[in-house]
Design a protein around this motif. Structure first.
Motif, short mmCIF file in Angstrom:
data_model
loop_
_atom_site.label_atom_id
_atom_site.label_comp_id
_atom_site.label_asym_id
_atom_site.label_seq_id
_atom_site.Cartn_x
_atom_site.Cartn_y
_atom_site.Cartn_z
N ALA B 429 0.83 -1.20 0.00
CA ALA B 429 0.00 0.00 0.00
C ALA B 429 0.87 1.25 0.00
CB ALA B 429 -0.93 -0.01 1.21
N ALA B 430 1.96 1.25 0.79
CA ALA B 430 2.83 2.42 0.86
C ALA B 430 3.49 2.70 -0.48
CB ALA B 430 3.88 2.24 1.95
N VAL B 431 3.94 1.63 -1.16
CA VAL B 431 4.58 1.82 -2.47
C VAL B 431 3.57 2.38 -3.48
CG1 VAL B 431 5.49 0.56 -4.47
CG2 VAL B 431 6.43 0.13 -2.19
N VAL B 432 2.36 1.82 -3.51
CA VAL B 432 1.37 2.31 -4.47
C VAL B 432 1.01 3.76 -4.18
CG1 VAL B 432 -0.95 1.97 -5.42
CG2 VAL B 432 0.45 -0.01 -4.85
N LEU B 433 0.81 4.10 -2.91
CA LEU B 433 0.47 5.48 -2.54
C LEU B 433 1.58 6.45 -2.94
CD1 LEU B 433 -1.25 5.57 0.97
CD2 LEU B 433 -2.14 6.42 -1.19
N THR B 434 2.83 6.04 -2.78
CA THR B 434 3.96 6.92 -3.12
C THR B 434 4.03 7.15 -4.62
OG1 THR B 434 5.14 5.93 -1.27
CG2 THR B 434 6.42 7.31 -2.76
N LEU B 435 3.86 6.07 -5.41
CA LEU B 435 3.97 6.20 -6.86
C LEU B 435 2.79 6.95 -7.46
CD1 LEU B 435 5.28 2.68 -7.88
CD2 LEU B 435 6.57 4.79 -7.62
N PHE B 436 1.63 6.80 -6.83
CA PHE B 436 0.42 7.47 -7.26
C PHE B 436 0.67 8.97 -7.37
CE2 PHE B 436 -4.27 7.74 -7.06
CZ PHE B 436 -4.55 6.60 -7.79
N LEU B 437 -0.15 9.68 -8.15
CA LEU B 437 0.00 11.13 -8.25
C LEU B 437 0.03 11.75 -6.85
CD1 LEU B 437 -2.69 11.50 -10.98
CD2 LEU B 437 -0.25 11.75 -11.32
N PRO B 438 0.92 12.70 -6.62
CA PRO B 438 1.07 13.24 -5.26
C PRO B 438 -0.23 13.81 -4.69
CG PRO B 438 2.88 13.98 -6.63
CD PRO B 438 1.92 13.28 -7.52
N CYS B 439 -0.83 14.77 -5.34
CA CYS B 439 -2.10 15.30 -4.83
C CYS B 439 -2.75 16.15 -5.90
CB CYS B 439 -1.90 16.10 -3.55
SG CYS B 439 -1.13 17.70 -3.78
N VAL B 440 -3.96 16.58 -5.63
CA VAL B 440 -4.73 17.30 -6.64
C VAL B 440 -4.12 18.68 -6.92
CG1 VAL B 440 -6.41 18.24 -5.01
CG2 VAL B 440 -7.09 17.83 -7.35
N TYR B 471 1.25 -4.70 -7.62
CA TYR B 471 0.91 -6.10 -7.91
C TYR B 471 2.17 -6.96 -7.98
CZ TYR B 471 -1.02 -10.11 -10.40
OH TYR B 471 -1.38 -11.36 -10.77
N VAL B 472 3.17 -6.47 -8.70
CA VAL B 472 4.44 -7.21 -8.84
C VAL B 472 5.09 -7.41 -7.47
CG1 VAL B 472 6.79 -7.11 -9.76
CG2 VAL B 472 4.86 -6.46 -11.20
N LEU B 473 5.05 -6.36 -6.66
CA LEU B 473 5.66 -6.44 -5.33
C LEU B 473 4.93 -7.48 -4.48
CD1 LEU B 473 7.80 -5.25 -3.43
CD2 LEU B 473 6.11 -3.56 -2.71
N HIS B 474 3.59 -7.43 -4.52
CA HIS B 474 2.78 -8.39 -3.76
C HIS B 474 3.11 -9.82 -4.16
CE1 HIS B 474 -0.66 -10.64 -2.33
NE2 HIS B 474 -1.07 -10.86 -3.57
N LEU B 475 3.19 -10.00 -5.51
CA LEU B 475 3.48 -11.33 -6.05
C LEU B 475 4.87 -11.81 -5.63
CD1 LEU B 475 1.27 -12.53 -7.80
CD2 LEU B 475 2.72 -12.17 -9.81
N SER B 476 5.87 -10.91 -5.74
CA SER B 476 7.24 -11.29 -5.40
C SER B 476 7.35 -11.66 -3.93
CB SER B 476 8.23 -10.15 -5.69
OG SER B 476 7.86 -9.48 -6.84
N LEU B 477 6.74 -10.82 -3.07
CA LEU B 477 6.83 -11.10 -1.64
C LEU B 477 6.19 -12.45 -1.33
CD1 LEU B 477 5.99 -7.60 -0.09
CD2 LEU B 477 8.22 -8.68 -0.26
N THR B 478 5.06 -12.74 -1.98
CA THR B 478 4.36 -14.00 -1.74
C THR B 478 5.20 -15.18 -2.22
OG1 THR B 478 2.37 -12.76 -2.22
CG2 THR B 478 2.12 -15.13 -1.97
N LEU B 479 5.72 -15.06 -3.48
CA LEU B 479 6.50 -16.14 -4.06
C LEU B 479 7.78 -16.41 -3.27
CD1 LEU B 479 6.15 -15.56 -7.91
CD2 LEU B 479 5.20 -17.42 -6.53
N LEU B 480 8.40 -15.33 -2.79
CA LEU B 480 9.65 -15.51 -2.04
C LEU B 480 9.39 -15.91 -0.60
CD1 LEU B 480 11.60 -12.40 -3.40
CD2 LEU B 480 12.04 -14.80 -3.95
N GLY B 481 8.11 -15.90 -0.22
CA GLY B 481 7.77 -16.29 1.14
C GLY B 481 8.23 -15.29 2.18
N VAL B 482 8.33 -14.02 1.78
CA VAL B 482 8.76 -12.99 2.73
C VAL B 482 7.56 -12.50 3.53
CG1 VAL B 482 9.91 -10.76 2.98
CG2 VAL B 482 10.48 -12.25 1.06
#
Lengths: 73, 484
Positions: B429-440, B471-482
């Motif tokens: 969530a933190a990564v997506v929020l950071t990459l998302f447009l900063p603000c209006v 999504y990629v981060l979620h997948l990687s963390l899951t696959l790597l078992g982190v």
């Protein structure tokens, strides 16, 4: 005649020609006091070139330093 | 002739001819310059003067012809010949006026200069300045302590009063919402500008003015020029990038000081994508503080995207980065009075620049909620949130986070408090929020600086990209078992 980017640190050189790609760079270099006839000393080459002319100091990137031609005094 | 500077014969002849022409009516009457100065500027092809000259000015062709003729008589470019003559005259004056009795010894300031530019000592100094100046002072003190204090005051003292007065004066709840309550112009828009932006910007401008007056900024630029070249930027872009860590809206505005449109575009894009503002990283640091490994992953992912996307943009966009040349002034001890005045003037200017943007944000939220548009968007985000492995309660955070910085991160904070989020979900969530447009407000500034077309391109890239990386981060963390 050598490009300023290739000369040794600490030696004093005279600028003989400016060959920048854009007019804008030429004007900027002149405003910094870098022009044919003036004497420059390279103080540092990494991470950027630092040169001094008289009591003025300027930073240049490699591309700009390659466009300044100098001769050993 | 009583001029102090005498130019080469060919130039003096041209000046005399131009002076004669300029005795007649001409387009530069209101410039209050002597005919000689005007003539010299024309010979140097001063863009402002030439822009002011209408194409049908009868002598325009004559002047252009004269310049060409003069140039032919000279071996070097006209503007160079003029600059050189002036330089020689200045040198001559200096030699007359100045007596150098001693070779200058290495002063303390000179030693300090060498320490700041030598790669071995300069980079640690740079990191220390960023750590204490930006992270500690702006981030923890400005965006943390000050924001909490002023916001608390607003929420306890001002908002209840505004809510009460509004409910007494305006009988319609719909209109009440426009002024007061959770998203009103006063209770959200003005509170935002005063309680969040003002303290961040005040501490930032104070630190910035100190660095500026000490002469450190050009040294910061020259130390980072090479790194920034990889991103298609030059050392000059260091300043807006560092400003972005305070406020992206302000930084987007400052990109106008960069020399080429290409550089302005890359800088504005990277600011929108990968530079979190103080309000953003302040809360994210708080969220992830107990999990250093998670914090490291967040920082690593954002930094890698900053470099990777910057590198790709630089390769894909036509053109090259502008050359880097900058005067290095001596290091000086800043004068407190000057620093304070400068900080004050900048704060005032900036506050009036962003206040309307925040008022607009309130109005937009009001319209969005009233028309049901927001609910529709949230329903669209819900499946995306689930795909990222996040509970669907996080969906509104992404939408409102764009309008209210604190809501995004604070909303996350609330959900975390309820124990509903795992460490992995927090990082995603933190990564997506950071990459998302900063603000209006930043988006409105982006339109102002880059135009609607470029802004749309950036938005169309950034929103799916932010979710994709999540999504990629979620997948990687899951696959790597982190598990954090």
């Amino acid at each position: 005649m050598n490009a300023l980017s290739t000369v040794k640190k600490g030696q004093i050189h005279t600028v003989v020609a400016l060959k920048p790609k854009t007019e804008q760079t030429l004007i900027k270099l002149m405003a910094l006091g870098i022009m044919p006839g003036c004497q420059v000393k390279v103080e540092q080459q990494f991470p950027s070139y630092i040169i001094s002319m008289g009591r003025t100091r300027a930073a240049l990137d490699r591309e700009t330093a390659e466009e300044i031609w100098v001769e050993r005094v | 002739m009583n001029s102090l500077v005498i130019y080469p014969e060919a130039i003096e002849q041209a000046i005399a001819q131009l002076e004669q022409w300029l005795q007649h009516p001409h387009p530069w009457q209101n410039y209050r310059l002597t005919p000689r100065s005007l003539a010299l500027l024309l010979l140097q092809k001063d863009p402002q003067l030439w822009d002011a000259c209408p194409p049908d000015f009868p002598q325009r062709l004559d002047i252009e012809h004269l310049i060409l003729e003069t140039q032919e008589k000279l071996s070097e470019p006209l503007s160079l010949a003029i600059a050189q003559t002036r330089q020689q005259q200045a040198q001559h004056l200096e030699n007359q006026a100045l007596l150098i009795t001693d070779t200058p010894r290495l002063s303390f300031v000179e030693h300090l200069h060498r320490l700041t530019v030598n790669p071995l000592t300069g980079f640690p100094i740079l990191l220390l300045i960023l750590y204490y100046g930006v992270y500690k002072f702006v981030g923890e003190f400005g965006a943390g302590v000050l924001v909490d204090g002023i916001e608390g005051f607003f929420e306890e003292q001002i908002n209840p009063v505004v809510d009460q007065i509004t409910s007494q004066l305006i009988p319609w709840p719909i209109l009440q919402d426009l002024i007061a309550h959770d998203y009103g112009i006063i209770t959200l828009g003005i509170r935002y500008a005063v309680a969040i932006v003002l303290p961040v910007v005040a501490t930032y401008f104070l630190m910035f003015s100190l660095l500026e007056d000490s002469g450190y900024l050009p040294r910061l630029s020259l130390m980072l020029d090479r790194l920034f070249k990889i991103l298609g930027l030059s050392g000059r872009a260091v300043i807006p990038m560092v400003l972005g860590l305070g406020c992206d809206t302000m930084a987007t505005m400052v990109t106008r000081t960069l020399t080429t449109q290409r550089e302005r575009l890359i800088a504005a894009f990277l600011l929108s994508l990968a530079i979190p503002c103080a309000a953003q990283w302040g809360v994210i640091l708080g969220l992830l503080a107990q999990k250093p490994a998670a914090l490291l992953v967040w920082g690593g992912v954002i930094f890698a995207i900053f470099l990777g996307i910057g590198y790709l943009t630089a390769r894909l966009l036509p053109g090259t980065s502008g050359g880097f040349y900058m005067e290095i002034p001596p290091l000086r001890l800043p004068k407190l009075r000057n620093v304070l005045i400068k900080t004050w003037v900048r704060m005032k200017w900036y506050f009036w620049e962003v206040l309307p943007l925040f008022i607009w944000a309130s109005v937009l939220i009001w319209v969005g909620r009233l028309t049901g548009l927001f609910d529709a968007i949230i329903r669209l985000i819900e499946p995306i949130a689930r795909a990222l492995g996040l509970p669907q309660e996080t969906a509104p955070i992404f939408l409102y986070g764009f309008f209210r910085r604190d809501y995004g991160a604070a909303g996350l904070f609330d959900i975390q408090q309820q124990g509903a989020l795992t460490g992995n979900q927090l990082v995603v969530a933190a990564v997506v929020l950071t990459l998302f447009l900063p603000c209006v407000a930043q988006l409105q500034m982006l339109v102002k600086e880059q135009g609607l077309k470029n802004t749309i391109w950036m938005v169309v890239f950034i929103i799916p990209f932010a979710f994709f990386i999540g999504y990629v981060l979620h997948l990687s963390l899951t696959l790597l078992g982190v598990n954090f």
